[in-house]
Write a protein that holds these residues in place. Structure first.
Motif, PDB file in Angstrom:
ATOM      1  N   ASP A 118      42.128  40.861  32.206  1.00 18.80           N
ATOM      2  CA  ASP A 118      41.309  40.805  33.413  1.00 18.80           C
ATOM      3  C   ASP A 118      39.996  41.568  33.276  1.00 18.80           C
ATOM      4  OD1 ASP A 118      43.165  39.238  34.779  1.00 18.80           O
ATOM      5  OD2 ASP A 118      44.330  41.000  35.367  1.00 18.80           O
ATOM      6  N   ASN A 167      37.256  45.251  37.799  1.00 24.45           N
ATOM      7  CA  ASN A 167      37.956  44.071  38.310  1.00 24.45           C
ATOM      8  C   ASN A 167      38.649  44.438  39.617  1.00 24.45           C
ATOM      9  OD1 ASN A 167      40.293  45.463  37.651  1.00 24.45           O
ATOM     10  ND2 ASN A 167      40.746  44.250  35.820  1.00 24.45           N
ATOM     11  N   LYS A 168      39.406  43.515  40.179  1.00 23.14           N
ATOM     12  CA  LYS A 168      40.024  43.771  41.492  1.00 23.14           C
ATOM     13  C   LYS A 168      40.946  44.984  41.450  1.00 23.14           C
ATOM     14  CE  LYS A 168      39.814  39.033  43.269  1.00 23.14           C
ATOM     15  NZ  LYS A 168      40.591  37.866  43.770  1.00 23.14           N
ATOM     16  N   THR A 177      36.222  42.260  33.107  1.00 26.31           N
ATOM     17  CA  THR A 177      35.080  41.502  33.601  1.00 26.31           C
ATOM     18  C   THR A 177      34.189  41.093  32.427  1.00 26.31           C
ATOM     19  OG1 THR A 177      33.640  43.416  33.893  1.00 26.31           O
ATOM     20  CG2 THR A 177      35.101  42.853  35.736  1.00 26.31           C
ATOM     21  N   ALA A 178      33.360  40.086  32.658  1.00 29.62           N
ATOM     22  CA  ALA A 178      32.464  39.623  31.596  1.00 29.62           C
ATOM     23  C   ALA A 178      31.507  40.734  31.172  1.00 29.62           C
ATOM     24  CB  ALA A 178      31.684  38.402  32.075  1.00 29.62           C
ATOM     25  N   ASP A 179      31.017  41.523  32.136  1.00 33.14           N
ATOM     26  CA  ASP A 179      30.094  42.596  31.803  1.00 33.14           C
ATOM     27  C   ASP A 179      30.764  43.689  30.983  1.00 33.14           C
ATOM     28  OD1 ASP A 179      28.043  41.308  33.068  1.00 33.14           O
ATOM     29  OD2 ASP A 179      28.088  42.541  34.879  1.00 33.14           O
ATOM     30  N   ARG A 218      38.707  49.107  32.903  1.00 27.75           N
ATOM     31  CA  ARG A 218      37.674  50.122  33.127  1.00 27.75           C
ATOM     32  C   ARG A 218      38.145  51.499  32.669  1.00 27.75           C
ATOM     33  NH1 ARG A 218      34.538  53.227  32.719  1.00 27.75           N
ATOM     34  NH2 ARG A 218      32.770  53.847  34.034  1.00 27.75           N
ATOM     35  N   LYS A 268      28.819  44.675  36.348  1.00 22.09           N
ATOM     36  CA  LYS A 268      30.076  44.748  37.098  1.00 22.09           C
ATOM     37  C   LYS A 268      31.208  45.055  36.129  1.00 22.09           C
ATOM     38  CE  LYS A 268      28.586  41.542  40.717  1.00 22.09           C
ATOM     39  NZ  LYS A 268      28.881  40.296  41.461  1.00 22.09           N
ATOM     40  N   GLY A 287      29.886  45.477  42.493  1.00 22.56           N
ATOM     41  CA  GLY A 287      31.294  45.114  42.435  1.00 22.56           C
ATOM     42  C   GLY A 287      32.246  46.280  42.540  1.00 22.56           C
TER      43      GLY A 287
END
Length: 544
Positions: A199, A121-122, A201-203, A162, A118, A41
């Motif tokens: 936003d 995110n975007k 990510t689940a990970d 992140r 992942k 990702g």
């Protein structure tokens, strides 16, 4: 050529022929399609993606091009055991023999590789270069520089999960380096902030909260860790591993009922889960449900799952088997010894210092505490009289044994020192005894021991058991000892108490007691540091 075709036909790898020479392949077209395999990702195709894909690929055709691409893209990087098949010049053909060897290795169905989490995110993908640069500093051990880089990213992009997660990791690393609890608390807060961004990510949510729970436990914030794990389980209700961690958090808080409920839920959906079984068996054993605990402890250990190979589970399984009269207990003790959990089948303490002299029975000369032993034996009547006065005045001062060591009978204790400290005003009732002992710091300062009177009434049997540590020796001074029926076994040797005499043994070895006389037995128990411990060890060892 005919010979090669026969070999290929017999081995069922006809697809290999299509890629013997790269000249027949539109290479640029293949590279353009590789972005579909962005497994992590991060917005591109790189070596990490290829590793993931190698675990999934079913065809030789696909894997050959991945190997070629990754070798070129990563300065002739070669995948582990497949290195002999890499060709770093994409214009150079792979030989037919190497193609055949590679197809054979893949036909063995290698285990699926763990998918890379992942974390981007975007939005994070648009600042991936900056994040990678900061992360590279962190992985190189330049943790202060990495922290400054991530702090700068968080200031510029506060909406980036992140970046905030990287900041938490860097703070965690700095805390480790500086041994700073304040910095670690900052990391714990940052992990929470990263997980709470909308936003994430689940990970990333999983990774941030799991690490937060671990670091909270490290600081002793058990309730905070429990709350974090509860949130994780709510977010990922199908994750058995997280539920198992939640059960451990309950146990660390002493909440056996909460842990029991969690493990019952796990076993309802995953009956073979070894981790849940050993912990559930451990809880049943603590509830004195001995027979019920045995299959859970045994099957959990037999599963070999991560987290099950723990000395406590071998210890409690063996103990449970002994209590139901099953000699297979010693099989599990032997296995625990072979796994490195016990010093020997007989010596099964779990909180140990390596290298200390180990023998079940000792003499005063062996210990070096000759003066202490002589003092106890010389003054045994004065010690006895004070103990009897306490018993006569108020037998309630002797508290029933609470460690679930008795099969039957009555066993009371009156404690003077515990973990190297006086217990309340207990010495006020036995001043001569305490005055004698205060001259011997090897006893009064023994943080892994006790000093206490012990009265045992007729009909009492104490199960075979071991003490928690090899750091102490135990002195028993006989005060009131019936002529027949009272005995103690340590390993395979059985002895009897004598009034006015001291027995010395290492209670980290298995021992067992019988009181079959027609009147009570009264002794004085004095724990002392193992004589081979240094002054520094005596000062720094944690209390038990």
């Amino acid at each position: 050529m005919f010979t090669w075709f026969v070999v290929l036909a017999l081995l069922g790898v006809w697809s290999s022929v299509a890629v013997v020479y790269f000249d027949i392949v539109d290479y640029d077209g293949v590279i353009g399609k590789l972005t579909a395999y962005d497994a992590d990702g991060d917005g591109d195709f790189d070596v990490e993606d290829a590793k993931v894909l190698l675990g999934k690929s079913n065809t030789f055709y696909e894997v050959v091009f991945l190997l070629q691409f990754c070798c070129e893209d990563s300065s002739c990087f070669c995948f582990m055991t497949l290195s002999v098949f890499c060709s770093c010049d994409r214009r150079k053909p792979l030989s037919l023999s190497l193609s055949l060897s590679l197809s054979l290795s893949l036909s063995r169905s290698p285990p699926a590789k763990k998918k890379k989490p992942k974390l981007l995110n975007k939005f994070d993908k648009t600042i991936k270069a900056e994040i990678d640069a900061a992360e590279k500093l962190r992985k190189k051990g330049k943790v202060e520089e990495a922290l400054r880089a991530f702090e700068s990213l968080v200031q510029q992009f506060p909406q980036s999960p992140r970046a905030r997660y990287g900041k938490a990791q860097a703070e965690d690393d700095v805390a480790e380096k500086l041994r700073s609890n304040d910095m670690l608390q900052r990391a714990i807060s940052s992990y929470k902030e990263a997980a709470e961004l909308p936003d994430a990510t689940a990970d990333l949510l999983r990774a941030a909260l799991k690490r937060r729970a671990e670091r909270q436990q490290f600081l002793g914030r058990m309730r905070g860790s429990l709350a974090t794990l509860q949130k994780l389980v709510q977010s990922f209700p199908e994750d058995i591993g997280l539920k198992n961690d939640l059960g451990v958090a309950h146990l660390l808080l002493g909440d056996n009922n909460g842990a029991k409920k969690v493990y019952e839920e796990v076993l309802a959906v995953s009956p073979g889960n070894g981790f849940a079984k050993v912990h559930y068996g451990f809880i049943l054993k603590s509830e004195n449900k001995i027979a019920e605990s045995i299959p859970y402890l045994r099957e959990g250990l037999e599963s070999g799952e991560p987290g099950t190979d723990d000395g406590r589970f071998y210890f409690h399984l063996g103990d449970a088997l002994q209590r139901v009269g099953d000699d297979s207990a010693y099989h599990w003790y032997e296995l625990g010894h072979k796994r490195g959990h016990f010093a020997s089948v007989w010596q099964r303490s779990l909180y140990n210092v390596d290298g200390l002299k180990a023998q079940p029975w000792w003499t005063a000369k062996d210990t070096g505490y000759v003066d202490l032993v002589k003092t106890l034996e010389r003054n045994w009547k004065a010690i006895r009289d004070e103990a009897l006065a306490v018993m006569d005045r108020n037998t309630g001062m002797f508290v029933p044994e609470e460690e679930n060591l008795r099969e039957r009978g009555e066993w009371g204790q009156y404690t003077l020192w515990q973990q190297g400290r006086k217990v309340g005003d207990s010495c006020r009732s036995v001043p001569k005894t305490c005055s004698l002992l205060e001259r011997y710091p090897e006893a009064t300062g023994c943080k892994r021991g006790q000093i206490k009177f012990s009265v045992m009434h007729p009909g009492t049997h104490v199960w075979p058991h071991t003490g928690p540590t090899n750091c102490r020796l135990r002195l028993h001074l006989g005060l009131v000892v019936p002529k027949h029926g009272c005995r103690i076994r340590c390993t395979d040797q059985t002895r009897e108490w004598e009034e006015g005499k001291v027995l010395i043994f290492d209670d980290s070895f298995e021992h067992e007691v019988w009181q079959e006389a027609d009147s009570y037995r009264l002794i004085f128990i004095v724990d002392v540091w193992h004589p081979e411990l240094t002054a520094y060890q005596r000062q720094t060892l944690s209390p038990i």
